[in-house]
Design an enzyme around this catalytic site. Structure first.
Site, PDB file in Angstrom:
ATOM      1  N   VAL A  16      51.478  25.202  26.319  1.00 30.06           N
ATOM      2  CA  VAL A  16      50.867  26.385  26.931  1.00 30.06           C
ATOM      3  C   VAL A  16      51.790  26.960  28.001  1.00 30.06           C
ATOM      4  CG1 VAL A  16      48.844  27.258  28.169  1.00 30.06           C
ATOM      5  CG2 VAL A  16      48.553  25.518  26.399  1.00 30.06           C
ATOM      6  N   SER A  41      60.264  15.690  34.634  1.00 31.28           N
ATOM      7  CA  SER A  41      61.028  16.940  34.620  1.00 31.28           C
ATOM      8  C   SER A  41      61.493  17.383  36.009  1.00 31.28           C
ATOM      9  CB  SER A  41      60.162  18.071  34.043  1.00 31.28           C
ATOM     10  OG  SER A  41      59.607  17.704  32.806  1.00 31.28           O
ATOM     11  N   CYS A 149      40.026  26.560  23.904  1.00 33.84           N
ATOM     12  CA  CYS A 149      40.628  27.478  22.924  1.00 33.84           C
ATOM     13  C   CYS A 149      39.693  27.835  21.758  1.00 33.84           C
ATOM     14  CB  CYS A 149      41.938  26.896  22.402  1.00 33.84           C
ATOM     15  SG  CYS A 149      41.883  25.127  22.112  1.00 33.84           S
ATOM     16  N   GLN A 176      41.258  23.063  13.510  1.00 32.74           N
ATOM     17  CA  GLN A 176      42.097  23.366  14.668  1.00 32.74           C
ATOM     18  C   GLN A 176      43.562  22.968  14.456  1.00 32.74           C
ATOM     19  OE1 GLN A 176      38.305  22.554  17.585  1.00 32.74           O
ATOM     20  NE2 GLN A 176      40.330  22.385  18.491  1.00 32.74           N
ATOM     21  N   SER A 179      49.199  22.659  17.453  1.00 33.02           N
ATOM     22  CA  SER A 179      49.692  23.011  18.799  1.00 33.02           C
ATOM     23  C   SER A 179      48.589  22.879  19.839  1.00 33.02           C
ATOM     24  CB  SER A 179      50.276  24.427  18.806  1.00 33.02           C
ATOM     25  OG  SER A 179      49.290  25.366  18.440  1.00 33.02           O
ATOM     26  N   ARG A 235      40.948  18.449  13.174  1.00 35.30           N
ATOM     27  CA  ARG A 235      42.367  18.801  13.346  1.00 35.30           C
ATOM     28  C   ARG A 235      42.979  18.918  11.961  1.00 35.30           C
ATOM     29  NH1 ARG A 235      44.108  20.606  17.853  1.00 35.30           N
ATOM     30  NH2 ARG A 235      43.580  18.745  19.077  1.00 35.30           N
ATOM     31  N   HIS A 242      43.569  28.516  15.410  1.00 31.97           N
ATOM     32  CA  HIS A 242      42.332  27.773  15.171  1.00 31.97           C
ATOM     33  C   HIS A 242      41.374  28.636  14.344  1.00 31.97           C
ATOM     34  CE1 HIS A 242      43.693  24.814  17.887  1.00 31.97           C
ATOM     35  NE2 HIS A 242      42.834  24.941  18.881  1.00 31.97           N
ATOM     36  N   ASN A 327      45.540  29.987  19.111  1.00 24.60           N
ATOM     37  CA  ASN A 327      45.028  29.080  20.140  1.00 24.60           C
ATOM     38  C   ASN A 327      45.855  29.022  21.404  1.00 24.60           C
ATOM     39  OD1 ASN A 327      46.608  27.675  17.936  1.00 24.60           O
ATOM     40  ND2 ASN A 327      46.713  26.095  19.513  1.00 24.60           N
TER      41      ASN A 327
HETATM   42  N1  NAP Z   1      47.533  23.747  23.463  1.00 27.84           N
HETATM   43  C1  NAP Z   1      46.478  24.554  23.432  1.00 27.84           C
HETATM   44  O1  NAP Z   1      46.231  25.270  22.439  1.00 27.84           O
HETATM   45  C2  NAP Z   1      45.551  24.647  24.620  1.00 27.84           C
HETATM   46  C3  NAP Z   1      44.570  25.632  24.600  1.00 27.84           C
HETATM   47  C4  NAP Z   1      43.707  25.748  25.685  1.00 27.84           C
HETATM   48  C5  NAP Z   1      43.827  24.894  26.751  1.00 27.84           C
HETATM   49  N2  NAP Z   1      44.791  23.926  26.748  1.00 27.84           N
HETATM   50  C6  NAP Z   1      44.881  23.061  27.944  1.00 27.84           C
HETATM   51  O2  NAP Z   1      46.097  23.374  28.627  1.00 27.84           O
HETATM   52  C7  NAP Z   1      46.605  22.186  29.231  1.00 27.84           C
HETATM   53  C8  NAP Z   1      48.040  21.945  28.755  1.00 27.84           C
HETATM   54  O3  NAP Z   1      48.049  21.776  27.342  1.00 27.84           O
HETATM   55  P1  NAP Z   1      49.413  21.724  26.520  1.00 27.84           P
HETATM   56  O4  NAP Z   1      49.005  21.816  25.108  1.00 27.84           O
HETATM   57  O5  NAP Z   1      50.389  22.687  27.071  1.00 27.84           O
HETATM   58  O6  NAP Z   1      49.923  20.221  26.860  1.00 27.84           O
HETATM   59  P2  NAP Z   1      51.415  19.626  26.826  1.00 27.84           P
HETATM   60  O7  NAP Z   1      52.234  20.303  25.820  1.00 27.84           O
HETATM   61  O8  NAP Z   1      51.222  18.145  26.728  1.00 27.84           O
HETATM   62  O9  NAP Z   1      52.008  19.968  28.285  1.00 27.84           O
HETATM   63  C9  NAP Z   1      51.545  19.332  29.449  1.00 27.84           C
HETATM   64  C10 NAP Z   1      52.274  19.870  30.667  1.00 27.84           C
HETATM   65  O10 NAP Z   1      51.769  19.222  31.840  1.00 27.84           O
HETATM   66  C11 NAP Z   1      52.821  18.492  32.475  1.00 27.84           C
HETATM   67  N3  NAP Z   1      52.310  17.200  32.962  1.00 27.84           N
HETATM   68  C12 NAP Z   1      51.864  16.161  32.194  1.00 27.84           C
HETATM   69  N4  NAP Z   1      51.491  15.137  33.004  1.00 27.84           N
HETATM   70  C13 NAP Z   1      51.707  15.541  34.275  1.00 27.84           C
HETATM   71  C14 NAP Z   1      51.556  14.936  35.549  1.00 27.84           C
HETATM   72  N5  NAP Z   1      51.071  13.680  35.679  1.00 27.84           N
HETATM   73  N6  NAP Z   1      51.908  15.626  36.658  1.00 27.84           N
HETATM   74  C15 NAP Z   1      52.393  16.882  36.547  1.00 27.84           C
HETATM   75  N7  NAP Z   1      52.579  17.533  35.367  1.00 27.84           N
HETATM   76  C16 NAP Z   1      52.233  16.855  34.250  1.00 27.84           C
HETATM   77  C17 NAP Z   1      53.887  18.291  31.433  1.00 27.84           C
HETATM   78  O11 NAP Z   1      55.140  18.131  32.076  1.00 27.84           O
HETATM   79  P3  NAP Z   1      56.353  17.245  31.423  1.00 27.84           P
HETATM   80  O12 NAP Z   1      56.960  18.095  30.344  1.00 27.84           O
HETATM   81  O13 NAP Z   1      57.251  17.053  32.590  1.00 27.84           O
HETATM   82  O14 NAP Z   1      55.739  15.982  30.912  1.00 27.84           O
HETATM   83  C18 NAP Z   1      53.779  19.605  30.664  1.00 27.84           C
HETATM   84  O15 NAP Z   1      54.426  20.643  31.390  1.00 27.84           O
HETATM   85  C19 NAP Z   1      45.624  21.061  28.893  1.00 27.84           C
HETATM   86  O16 NAP Z   1      44.687  20.946  29.934  1.00 27.84           O
HETATM   87  C20 NAP Z   1      44.961  21.570  27.626  1.00 27.84           C
HETATM   88  O17 NAP Z   1      43.681  21.021  27.445  1.00 27.84           O
HETATM   89  C21 NAP Z   1      45.658  23.800  25.713  1.00 27.84           C
END
Ligand code: NAP
Length: 349
Positions: A16, A41, A149, A176, A179, A235, A242, A327
């Protein structure tokens, strides 16, 4: 033109977070000024910390930005958050307490009584809840969230129908995309040649968030909509987009053509205000028997339009349809950016 708002992105390296960065390139009101992620990071340049997983090149402006810890102070006027739910509560709360507007994707604050769970086309009146946050965050910060989403596409599809005819009950069965699980997400050996009939917490989110979004702002709280919502989530082996097969039981008798017209003609405040990310048409209805499909329909309206097809009478409920949305755009980063654009237009930022 007045200066752009400087934004920080929490979770900027994730699925995201990358969408935020992509969608904010050349945005007329916002520019990315700070990026934050996990200690894996932190201290690196964004270009070294992040493996870019979207099409096209990583935008040049962010490559050399240092990845910072997700904690205030950050050099920005507001933060977009795409942090995992488990850490988002403490982190987003600390930004709001420090005076930052927080526009969040995560589930951490969605069901808090004083936090708007916002879809600008559906429930902009819920922004009245921000008044309650003024005492909690005396330094001027606040939190606005976008829904899950899958909830977003369901609530957006139901909103014009509920307004016109009333809805008593709905059943949504989702398919779903991968991603939605972030990166690296689901192991390939678990999803190739397979469908997973379980996404942790997803069914509960759809069932509780939908009635809140379709509820009414009443003085200082939300009266949830009296709609029975049942969700089953799966999934599937699709990269983005989605889908949900939806059945609806309506309160008043209505012809299918009137349902189609209510969906097709739906416009709302973001369209009236001409917000940058607002699609001209929030809902497209397709009459071909084999649409919507993720591959062909997820990018409708630059990923901000949801597509509905298979609209038919239903022999158990009253009518049914299939809805599709992108999504990580309408369901996540694009949703949050539209929320922020509305906050600017209404004078909250
Ligand atoms: N993907 C979707 O379609 C979607 C849709 C709606 C809502 N969301 C919500 O959006 C959020 C992110 O989803 P995503 O799909 O982007 O997940 P993701 O790809 O796993 O990315 C997670 C992000 O958070 C960082 N992070 C993880 N652990 C951390 C920590 N302990 N301290 C600080 N930063 C941390 C990661 O950094 P590093 O790279 O450094 O590990 C990365 O930048 C979640 O809450 C999810 O439920 C996602």
């Amino acid at each position: 033109m007045s200066r752009k708002y400087r934004v920080g992105i929490l979770g900027a390296t994730g699925m995201v977070g990358q969408r935020f960065i992509q969608l904010l390139v050349n945005h007329p009101q916002f520019e990315v000024n700070a990026v934050a992620a996990s200690d894996r990071s932190q201290g690196k340049n964004y270009g070294d910390a992040c493996t870019w997983r979207l099409s096209g090149e990583m935008p040049a402006a962010v490559r050399t930005m240092p990845v910072q810890p997700p904690a205030p102070p950050l050099d920005c006027d507001l933060v977009f958050s795409s942090l995992p739910g488990e850490i988002a509560r403490e982190t987003e709360g600390s930004f709001a307490a420090a005076g930052y507007p927080v526009i969040s994707n995560s589930s951490a604050f969605r069901m808090d009584e004083d936090v708007p769970l916002l879809i600008p086309e559906v429930n902009h009146a819920h922004l009245g809840l921000l008044e309650r946050q003024k005492t909690k965050y005396p330094r001027g910060g606040f939190i606005v969230t976008n829904p899950n989403c899958s909830t977003i596409m369901l609530a957006l599809a139901l909103a014009p129908l509920h307004a016109a005819f009333g809805i008593e009950a709905t059943i949504a069965t989702t398919l779903q995309a991968l991603s939605g699980a972030g990166y690296p997400g689901v192991a390939s050996l678990d999803i190739l040649d397979n469908v997973l009939p379980y996404i942790s917490g997803e069914e509960e989110k759809i069932e509780t968030e939908t009635t809140r979004i379709l509820g009414r702002f009443n003085d200082s709280r939300i009266d949830v909509a009296p709609i029975a919502v049942s969700a089953q989530c799966h999934r599937v082996n699709v990269a983005d987009g989605h889908m949900a097969a939806v059945r609806v039981k309506r309160a008043r008798k209505v012809a299918l053509n009137d349902v189609r017209e209510a969906l097709r003609s739906f416009r709302s405040l973001p369209q009236e205000l001409g917000l940058h990310s607002a699609p001209a048409t929030p809902i497209v209805v397709r009459d071909e028997p084999d649409r919507p499909q993720p591959k062909f329909d997820r990018d409708a309206g630059n990923g901000m339009t949801i597509t509905i097809g298979r609209l038919k009478p239903d022999s158990v409920f009253d009518y049914r349809f299939v809805v599709l949305s992108h999504n990580t755009i309408r369901g996540a980063a694009g949703a949050a950016i539209l929320n922020a654009e509305l906050l600017v237009a209404l004078g909250h930022l």
